[in-house]
Design a protein around this motif. Structure first.
Motif, PDB file in Angstrom:
ATOM      1  N   GLY A  71       0.779  -1.229   0.000  1.00 40.10           N
ATOM      2  CA  GLY A  71       0.000   0.000   0.000  1.00 40.10           C
ATOM      3  C   GLY A  71       0.810   1.278   0.000  1.00 40.10           C
ATOM      4  N   LEU A  72       2.065   1.214  -0.398  1.00 40.66           N
ATOM      5  CA  LEU A  72       2.915   2.399  -0.351  1.00 40.66           C
ATOM      6  C   LEU A  72       2.712   3.320  -1.545  1.00 40.66           C
ATOM      7  N   LEU A  73       1.980   2.850  -2.548  1.00 40.18           N
ATOM      8  CA  LEU A  73       1.694   3.683  -3.717  1.00 40.18           C
ATOM      9  C   LEU A  73       0.286   4.266  -3.670  1.00 40.18           C
ATOM     10  N   SER A  74      -0.411   4.064  -2.547  1.00 42.97           N
ATOM     11  CA  SER A  74      -1.805   4.500  -2.456  1.00 42.97           C
ATOM     12  C   SER A  74      -1.928   5.997  -2.182  1.00 42.97           C
ATOM     13  N   GLY A  75      -0.868   6.624  -1.692  1.00 41.37           N
ATOM     14  CA  GLY A  75      -0.907   8.056  -1.439  1.00 41.37           C
ATOM     15  C   GLY A  75      -0.469   8.843  -2.664  1.00 41.37           C
ATOM     16  N   ARG A  76      -0.025  10.051  -2.420  1.00 35.25           N
ATOM     17  CA  ARG A  76       0.424  10.892  -3.525  1.00 35.25           C
ATOM     18  C   ARG A  76       1.752  10.377  -4.073  1.00 35.25           C
ATOM     19  N   THR A  77       1.830  10.280  -5.373  1.00 39.16           N
ATOM     20  CA  THR A  77       3.078   9.902  -6.036  1.00 39.16           C
ATOM     21  C   THR A  77       3.404  10.945  -7.095  1.00 39.16           C
ATOM     22  N   GLN A  78       4.663  11.036  -7.416  1.00 39.32           N
ATOM     23  CA  GLN A  78       5.117  11.991  -8.427  1.00 39.32           C
ATOM     24  C   GLN A  78       5.875  11.246  -9.508  1.00 39.32           C
ATOM     25  N   ALA A  79       5.395  11.345 -10.726  1.00 44.41           N
ATOM     26  CA  ALA A  79       6.088  10.691 -11.833  1.00 44.41           C
ATOM     27  C   ALA A  79       7.440  11.347 -12.061  1.00 44.41           C
ATOM     28  N   MET A  80       8.446  10.511 -12.312  1.00 45.26           N
ATOM     29  CA  MET A  80       9.788  11.007 -12.598  1.00 45.26           C
ATOM     30  C   MET A  80      10.192  10.573 -13.998  1.00 45.26           C
ATOM     31  N   ARG A  81      11.277  11.124 -14.467  1.00 38.15           N
ATOM     32  CA  ARG A  81      11.804  10.649 -15.733  1.00 38.15           C
ATOM     33  C   ARG A  81      12.167   9.174 -15.600  1.00 38.15           C
ATOM     34  N   PRO A  82      12.075   8.423 -16.688  1.00 40.97           N
ATOM     35  CA  PRO A  82      12.410   6.989 -16.615  1.00 40.97           C
ATOM     36  C   PRO A  82      13.812   6.765 -16.080  1.00 40.97           C
ATOM     37  N   THR A  83      13.978   5.676 -15.355  1.00 37.43           N
ATOM     38  CA  THR A  83      15.257   5.306 -14.783  1.00 37.43           C
ATOM     39  C   THR A  83      15.964   4.341 -15.721  1.00 37.43           C
ATOM     40  N   ARG A  84      17.218   4.617 -16.018  1.00 36.24           N
ATOM     41  CA  ARG A  84      18.001   3.745 -16.883  1.00 36.24           C
ATOM     42  C   ARG A  84      18.877   2.845 -16.032  1.00 36.24           C
ATOM     43  N   GLY A  85      18.784   1.555 -16.264  1.00 36.80           N
ATOM     44  CA  GLY A  85      19.593   0.594 -15.527  1.00 36.80           C
ATOM     45  C   GLY A  85      20.237  -0.410 -16.455  1.00 36.80           C
ATOM     46  N   SER A  86      20.686  -1.522 -15.881  1.00 39.63           N
ATOM     47  CA  SER A  86      21.474  -2.481 -16.659  1.00 39.63           C
ATOM     48  C   SER A  86      20.645  -3.242 -17.683  1.00 39.63           C
ATOM     49  N   LYS A  87      19.330  -3.193 -17.581  1.00 36.59           N
ATOM     50  CA  LYS A  87      18.483  -3.873 -18.558  1.00 36.59           C
ATOM     51  C   LYS A  87      17.619  -2.899 -19.348  1.00 36.59           C
ATOM     52  N   GLY A  88      18.014  -1.646 -19.355  1.00 39.00           N
ATOM     53  CA  GLY A  88      17.245  -0.680 -20.114  1.00 39.00           C
ATOM     54  C   GLY A  88      16.537   0.316 -19.223  1.00 39.00           C
ATOM     55  N   VAL A  89      15.414   0.850 -19.721  1.00 38.81           N
ATOM     56  CA  VAL A  89      14.706   1.932 -19.048  1.00 38.81           C
ATOM     57  C   VAL A  89      13.450   1.393 -18.389  1.00 38.81           C
ATOM     58  N   THR A  90      13.164   1.882 -17.174  1.00 36.25           N
ATOM     59  CA  THR A  90      11.944   1.488 -16.478  1.00 36.25           C
ATOM     60  C   THR A  90      11.266   2.727 -15.907  1.00 36.25           C
ATOM     61  N   VAL A 112      11.481   8.220  -1.652  1.00 31.61           N
ATOM     62  CA  VAL A 112      11.907   6.937  -2.207  1.00 31.61           C
ATOM     63  C   VAL A 112      11.435   6.846  -3.649  1.00 31.61           C
ATOM     64  N   VAL A 113      12.286   6.303  -4.515  1.00 29.12           N
ATOM     65  CA  VAL A 113      11.923   6.111  -5.912  1.00 29.12           C
ATOM     66  C   VAL A 113      11.458   4.672  -6.112  1.00 29.12           C
ATOM     67  N   ALA A 114      10.209   4.497  -6.535  1.00 28.08           N
ATOM     68  CA  ALA A 114       9.655   3.168  -6.800  1.00 28.08           C
ATOM     69  C   ALA A 114       9.904   2.792  -8.255  1.00 28.08           C
ATOM     70  N   ILE A 115      10.572   1.642  -8.465  1.00 30.27           N
ATOM     71  CA  ILE A 115      10.853   1.159  -9.811  1.00 30.27           C
ATOM     72  C   ILE A 115      10.655  -0.357  -9.854  1.00 30.27           C
ATOM     73  N   ASP A 116      10.656  -0.898 -11.039  1.00 33.70           N
ATOM     74  CA  ASP A 116      10.610  -2.347 -11.215  1.00 33.70           C
ATOM     75  C   ASP A 116      12.026  -2.887 -11.075  1.00 33.70           C
ATOM     76  N   LEU A 117      12.388  -3.329  -9.870  1.00 34.53           N
ATOM     77  CA  LEU A 117      13.758  -3.773  -9.622  1.00 34.53           C
ATOM     78  C   LEU A 117      14.130  -5.000 -10.441  1.00 34.53           C
ATOM     79  N   VAL A 118      13.181  -5.888 -10.679  1.00 37.54           N
ATOM     80  CA  VAL A 118      13.484  -7.106 -11.431  1.00 37.54           C
ATOM     81  C   VAL A 118      14.035  -6.763 -12.804  1.00 37.54           C
ATOM     82  N   SER A 119      13.504  -5.705 -13.398  1.00 36.30           N
ATOM     83  CA  SER A 119      13.940  -5.333 -14.737  1.00 36.30           C
ATOM     84  C   SER A 119      15.341  -4.736 -14.742  1.00 36.30           C
ATOM     85  N   GLN A 120      15.900  -4.475 -13.558  1.00 33.78           N
ATOM     86  CA  GLN A 120      17.202  -3.832 -13.470  1.00 33.78           C
ATOM     87  C   GLN A 120      18.307  -4.745 -12.957  1.00 33.78           C
ATOM     88  N   ILE A 121      17.980  -5.986 -12.614  1.00 34.78           N
ATOM     89  CA  ILE A 121      18.954  -6.905 -12.029  1.00 34.78           C
ATOM     90  C   ILE A 121      19.284  -8.000 -13.036  1.00 34.78           C
TER      91      ILE A 121
END
Length: 276
Positions: A71-90, A112-121
């Motif tokens: 439930g940590l995304l249920s409050g206010r969130t702010q979109a950021m520019r895509p994050t680039r990691g070892s498997k591309g952009v998320t 805290v920045v919420a991202i799809d960690l699986v896509s970066q590992i």
């Protein structure tokens, strides 16, 4: 070390957080089961999570799936520019957590920045952490990573207590050290506690007379600034441009080097202090 994990993250915007009180000299155990130091944290006084101590990351991250589940995304969130990691952009979103606690240390109103960690590992065969404590969080207080006793201590430390002082260069969020490999090849490398392996670029590998494949059975001796040497370091050969490293950077200092050491990082004086 059979497992290799690397979390490479570059976020365009950096955000601030409100720090709490660090309890001096209270050891906090960490695990190296995935080859990188991970500690147990508690989010919002009730949510248990595992976070990596990662000097190679720039910010505090949390896995988006984990955040949604709790439930940590249920409050206010702010979109950021895509994050680039070892498997591309998320996609990435900025969220606030009310508190983050590890050991006796509590922090409030953390960005805290919420991202799809699986896509970066690169390798998730042994699972993956719930989040990352990156350099803009870690650099706000002195801490010791004791790989010998598997504990982290947030405290000041007298320089005389350790055996080797290594000057560092800070380039964006990266810690850069001067390195000599096998007493012959000189380069600069990133000190990255979020990398389970020490990594050499193909160019450096060729300078050592090694084939430029993705891994190698040979071992190398690595000396930091002509002062601190670890012999027979297990390494990989890999292109690290995906991590946002400059072309002059010849590799990454990871756990296969650090695992024998007690490491104190002092961002203010731009020094590493080492001991066995």
């Amino acid at each position: 070390m059979k497992h290799s994990i690397r979390i490479a993250l570059v976020v365009i915007s950096l955000v601030s957080f409100a720090a709490g009180l660090i309890e001096a000299d209270v050891p906090i155990p960490f695990s190296l089961k995935r080859g990188i130091p991970e500690i147990e944290v508690i989010i919002n006084d009730s949510i248990k999570a595992t976070f990596v101590i990662d000097t190679g990351a720039d910010h505090v991250y949390i896995d988006k799936t984990f955040a949604e589940k709790h439930g940590l995304l249920s409050g206010r969130t702010q979109a950021m520019r895509p994050t680039r990691g070892s498997k591309g952009v998320t996609e990435s979103k900025l969220i606030k957590v009310e508190s983050l606690k590890f050991g006796e240390n509590a922090f409030r109103d953390i960005s805290v920045v919420a991202i799809d960690l699986v896509s970066q590992i690169k390798d998730t065969s042994m699972g993956y952490p719930d989040g990352i404590l990156g350099s803009n969080f870690l650099r706000t207080f002195p801490f010791i990573l004791d790989y010998v006793h598997y504990q982290i201590r947030f405290q000041a430390l007298r320089k005389a207590a350790l055996s080797a002082t290594i000057p560092i260069e800070l380039r964006r969020h990266f810690i850069i050290v001067k390195v000599t490999i096998n007493d012959s090849v000189k380069t600069k490398m990133i000190l990255d506690t979020g990398s389970s392996y020490t990594i050499l670029t193909p160019n450096v590998a060729r300078s050592l007379g090694l084939a430029g494949n993705q891994s190698h059975n040979s071992l190398v001796n690595v000396t930091l600034d002509k002062k601190y040497t670890i012999k027979e370091v297990v390494f990989l050969i890999r292109d690290i441009s995906e991590f946002g490293a400059d072309s002059e950077i010849g590799g990454i200092i990871g756990t296969t080097f650090l695992q024998e050491s007690v490491l104190f990082i002092n961002w203010d004086s731009k020094e590493l202090w080492f001991d066995h």
